[in-house]
Scaffold this motif. Structure first.
Motif, PDB file in Angstrom:
ATOM      1  N   GLY A   1       9.599  13.762 -26.197  1.00  0.00           N
ATOM      2  CA  GLY A   1      10.146  12.872 -25.179  1.00  0.00           C
ATOM      3  C   GLY A   1       9.234  11.716 -24.839  1.00  0.00           C
ATOM      4  N   ALA A   2       8.098  11.600 -25.530  1.00  0.00           N
ATOM      5  CA  ALA A   2       7.132  10.538 -25.235  1.00  0.00           C
ATOM      6  C   ALA A   2       7.697   9.144 -25.497  1.00  0.00           C
ATOM      7  CB  ALA A   2       5.864  10.744 -26.070  1.00  0.00           C
ATOM      8  N   LEU A   3       8.741   9.052 -26.320  1.00  0.00           N
ATOM      9  CA  LEU A   3       9.349   7.754 -26.639  1.00  0.00           C
ATOM     10  C   LEU A   3      10.674   7.566 -25.898  1.00  0.00           C
ATOM     11  CD1 LEU A   3       8.797   7.795 -30.527  1.00  0.00           C
ATOM     12  CD2 LEU A   3       7.226   7.006 -28.750  1.00  0.00           C
ATOM     13  N   GLY A   4      11.036   8.512 -25.049  1.00  0.00           N
ATOM     14  CA  GLY A   4      12.340   8.488 -24.410  1.00  0.00           C
ATOM     15  C   GLY A   4      13.392   9.050 -25.349  1.00  0.00           C
ATOM     16  N   ASP A   5      14.627   8.652 -25.147  1.00  0.00           N
ATOM     17  CA  ASP A   5      15.702   9.069 -26.046  1.00  0.00           C
ATOM     18  C   ASP A   5      15.593   8.294 -27.358  1.00  0.00           C
ATOM     19  OD1 ASP A   5      16.752  10.715 -24.050  1.00  0.00           O
ATOM     20  OD2 ASP A   5      18.003   9.106 -23.243  1.00  0.00           O
TER      21      ASP A   5
ATOM     22  N   ARG B   1       4.886   0.402 -47.188  1.00  0.00           N
ATOM     23  CA  ARG B   1       5.375   1.711 -46.777  1.00  0.00           C
ATOM     24  C   ARG B   1       5.191   1.803 -45.271  1.00  0.00           C
ATOM     25  NH1 ARG B   1       6.591   1.431 -51.440  1.00  0.00           N
ATOM     26  NH2 ARG B   1       6.276   2.962 -53.106  1.00  0.00           N
ATOM     27  N   SER B   2       6.278   1.893 -44.534  1.00  0.00           N
ATOM     28  CA  SER B   2       6.177   1.910 -43.081  1.00  0.00           C
ATOM     29  C   SER B   2       7.368   2.653 -42.489  1.00  0.00           C
ATOM     30  CB  SER B   2       6.137   0.470 -42.546  1.00  0.00           C
ATOM     31  OG  SER B   2       6.022   0.456 -41.143  1.00  0.00           O
ATOM     32  N   VAL B   3       7.128   3.332 -41.371  1.00  0.00           N
ATOM     33  CA  VAL B   3       8.190   4.045 -40.648  1.00  0.00           C
ATOM     34  C   VAL B   3       8.062   3.715 -39.165  1.00  0.00           C
ATOM     35  CG1 VAL B   3       9.184   6.281 -40.060  1.00  0.00           C
ATOM     36  CG2 VAL B   3       8.182   5.925 -42.329  1.00  0.00           C
ATOM     37  N   VAL B   4       9.184   3.354 -38.546  1.00  0.00           N
ATOM     38  CA  VAL B   4       9.223   3.008 -37.130  1.00  0.00           C
ATOM     39  C   VAL B   4      10.237   3.919 -36.434  1.00  0.00           C
ATOM     40  CG1 VAL B   4       9.620   1.180 -35.440  1.00  0.00           C
ATOM     41  CG2 VAL B   4       8.719   0.597 -37.710  1.00  0.00           C
ATOM     42  N   VAL B   5       9.851   4.486 -35.307  1.00  0.00           N
ATOM     43  CA  VAL B   5      10.762   5.289 -34.492  1.00  0.00           C
ATOM     44  C   VAL B   5      10.964   4.553 -33.175  1.00  0.00           C
ATOM     45  CG1 VAL B   5      11.221   7.524 -33.434  1.00  0.00           C
ATOM     46  CG2 VAL B   5       9.903   7.406 -35.558  1.00  0.00           C
ATOM     47  N   ILE B   6      12.211   4.195 -32.878  1.00  0.00           N
ATOM     48  CA  ILE B   6      12.530   3.416 -31.688  1.00  0.00           C
ATOM     49  C   ILE B   6      13.157   4.342 -30.647  1.00  0.00           C
ATOM     50  CG2 ILE B   6      13.863   1.477 -30.779  1.00  0.00           C
ATOM     51  CD1 ILE B   6      13.816   0.324 -33.638  1.00  0.00           C
ATOM     52  N   GLY B   7      12.503   4.426 -29.499  1.00  0.00           N
ATOM     53  CA  GLY B   7      13.021   5.211 -28.399  1.00  0.00           C
ATOM     54  C   GLY B   7      13.474   4.319 -27.264  1.00  0.00           C
ATOM     55  N   SER B   8      14.016   4.912 -26.216  1.00  0.00           N
ATOM     56  CA  SER B   8      14.500   4.125 -25.077  1.00  0.00           C
ATOM     57  C   SER B   8      13.362   3.576 -24.223  1.00  0.00           C
ATOM     58  CB  SER B   8      15.423   4.982 -24.215  1.00  0.00           C
ATOM     59  OG  SER B   8      14.745   6.146 -23.749  1.00  0.00           O
TER      60      SER B   8
ATOM     61  N   LYS C   1       4.798   0.681 -25.451  1.00  0.00           N
ATOM     62  CA  LYS C   1       5.839   0.883 -24.448  1.00  0.00           C
ATOM     63  C   LYS C   1       6.710  -0.356 -24.353  1.00  0.00           C
ATOM     64  CE  LYS C   1       3.343   4.245 -21.620  1.00  0.00           C
ATOM     65  NZ  LYS C   1       2.815   4.579 -20.265  1.00  0.00           N
ATOM     66  N   ILE C   2       7.998  -0.159 -24.304  1.00  0.00           N
ATOM     67  CA  ILE C   2       8.932  -1.268 -24.215  1.00  0.00           C
ATOM     68  C   ILE C   2       8.746  -1.982 -22.870  1.00  0.00           C
ATOM     69  CG2 ILE C   2      11.388  -1.897 -24.083  1.00  0.00           C
ATOM     70  CD1 ILE C   2      11.920   0.382 -26.066  1.00  0.00           C
ATOM     71  N   GLY C   3       8.587  -3.309 -22.933  1.00  0.00           N
ATOM     72  CA  GLY C   3       8.388  -4.101 -21.727  1.00  0.00           C
ATOM     73  C   GLY C   3       6.947  -4.192 -21.277  1.00  0.00           C
ATOM     74  N   ASP C   4       6.032  -3.554 -21.996  1.00  0.00           N
ATOM     75  CA  ASP C   4       4.610  -3.568 -21.656  1.00  0.00           C
ATOM     76  C   ASP C   4       3.889  -4.486 -22.633  1.00  0.00           C
ATOM     77  OD1 ASP C   4       1.962  -3.100 -21.062  1.00  0.00           O
ATOM     78  OD2 ASP C   4       2.143  -0.919 -21.007  1.00  0.00           O
ATOM     79  N   ASP C   5       3.204  -5.518 -22.126  1.00  0.00           N
ATOM     80  CA  ASP C   5       2.518  -6.483 -22.987  1.00  0.00           C
ATOM     81  C   ASP C   5       1.062  -6.115 -23.251  1.00  0.00           C
ATOM     82  OD1 ASP C   5       4.814  -8.027 -23.087  1.00  0.00           O
ATOM     83  OD2 ASP C   5       4.281  -9.162 -21.279  1.00  0.00           O
TER      84      ASP C   5
END
Length: 301
Positions: free
Chosen positions: A130-134, A217-224, A242-246
């Motif tokens: 749950g560290a990335l949200g949904d 070679r790269s993998v990205v996991v996008i959470g809420s 974190k989304i929205g964190d600069d």
């Protein structure tokens, strides 16, 4: 001493042989080429023969023959009641893959080495905690130049890697949604595949190419709430932002243990009575089905 039969002694088979020996196994090799049999004996094989059926009845088997021969090599070994580890993909034909999965579901496993990669394991851990949200999406890039496999095209070699990564992170493989072909005349060499769970909206996008001069070679996991990335296959860290964190991404260190050795260690442990390796025959059959569907949607049936 544990005894393992290895079918194939080519470019990848030699590395499997090396790691099996490093893990303490005596290895018997089946390979049709006289030159390869001589090389196997020189490398320390316990015995050599020309085909899978000639291997002795021992503790377990690894199949690392060309992809188009996987089903043919598995068949003579299934009646022996021993675990079999098959290089991905399980086969390059959904019918044979499904038959294997239905007839021997508990003794055949697929060598999806990326499911043992420390960076992918960390992405799976972050997604599951749950560290990335949904989780909203998994995106992967597997781009390079050329395809050393002469029996099948790059789609059969590259897509199973990324599908297995999605399987590890999500716990399942969504249905095929769309396919983008950049070069239709170059069958299987350049492809973008999108899978989507129509219930949750979770998507998996895999871009593969054997026409990319620079390796990626790269993998990205996008959470809420956050996004995590393994930026390169040899990286010793995973990036989390974190989304929205600069403030910039956080670096989470991971070890650099080679996944081939890790998956073979898991197989050896299973042969000795431990838990099964990742990627069951049923999961392998689903991967084969998805690749076949993607190729058909691209017009390469």
């Amino acid at each position: 001493m544990l005894e393992i039969g290895l079918v194939g002694f080519g470019r990848w088979g030699k590395l499997i042989f090396r790691d099996l020996r490093a893990l303490g196994a005596r290895v018997h090799v089946a390979v049709p080429s006289e030159q390869s049999r001589a090389a196997a004996m020189e490398a320390g094989a316990a015995s050599v023969c020309t085909q899978a059926s000639g291997l002795p009845d021992i503790d377990g088997y690894v199949v690392a023959a060309p992809t188009i021969l996987h089903a043919q090599c598995i068949t003579p070994l299934t009646g022996r009641g021993k675990p079999i580890f098959v290089e991905k993909p399980l086969t390059c034909d959904p019918v044979s893959a499904q038959m294997i999965a239905e007839e021997i579901p508990d003794r055949i496993f697929v060598m999806d080495k990326w499911r043992y990669h420390p960076g992918i394991l960390k992405l799976s851990e972050l997604a599951g905690s749950g560290a990335l949200g949904d989780i909203r999406a998994v995106r992967s890039y597997r781009l390079g130049w050329g395809n050393p496999h002469k029996d099948v095209d790059a789609a059969w070699i590259l897509l199973p890697h990324d599908f297995s990564i999605a399987q590890d992170i999500l716990g399942y493989l969504p249905e095929l949604d769309t396919v983008l072909v950049q070069h239709k005349d170059l069958e299987g060499e350049d492809l973008t595949v999108r899978l989507k769970d129509k219930t949750t909206g979770v998507s998996v996008t895999c871009e593969i190419s054997a026409l990319h001069p620079g390796n990626k070679r790269s993998v990205v996991v996008i959470g809420s709430t956050a996004v995590a990335q393994l930026a390169d296959s040899y990286d010793d860290r995973v990036l989390v932002a974190k989304i929205g964190d600069d403030a910039g991404p956080q670096e989470i260190k991971v070890d650099t243990r080679m996944p081939l050795l890790a998956e073979l260690e898991a197989f050896i442990a299973h042969v000795k009575g431990g838990p099964p390796p990742k990627s069951s025959a049923r999961e392998g059959a689903v991967t084969v089905q998805r690749v076949a569907e993607a190729r058909a949607m691209a017009g390469w049936a």
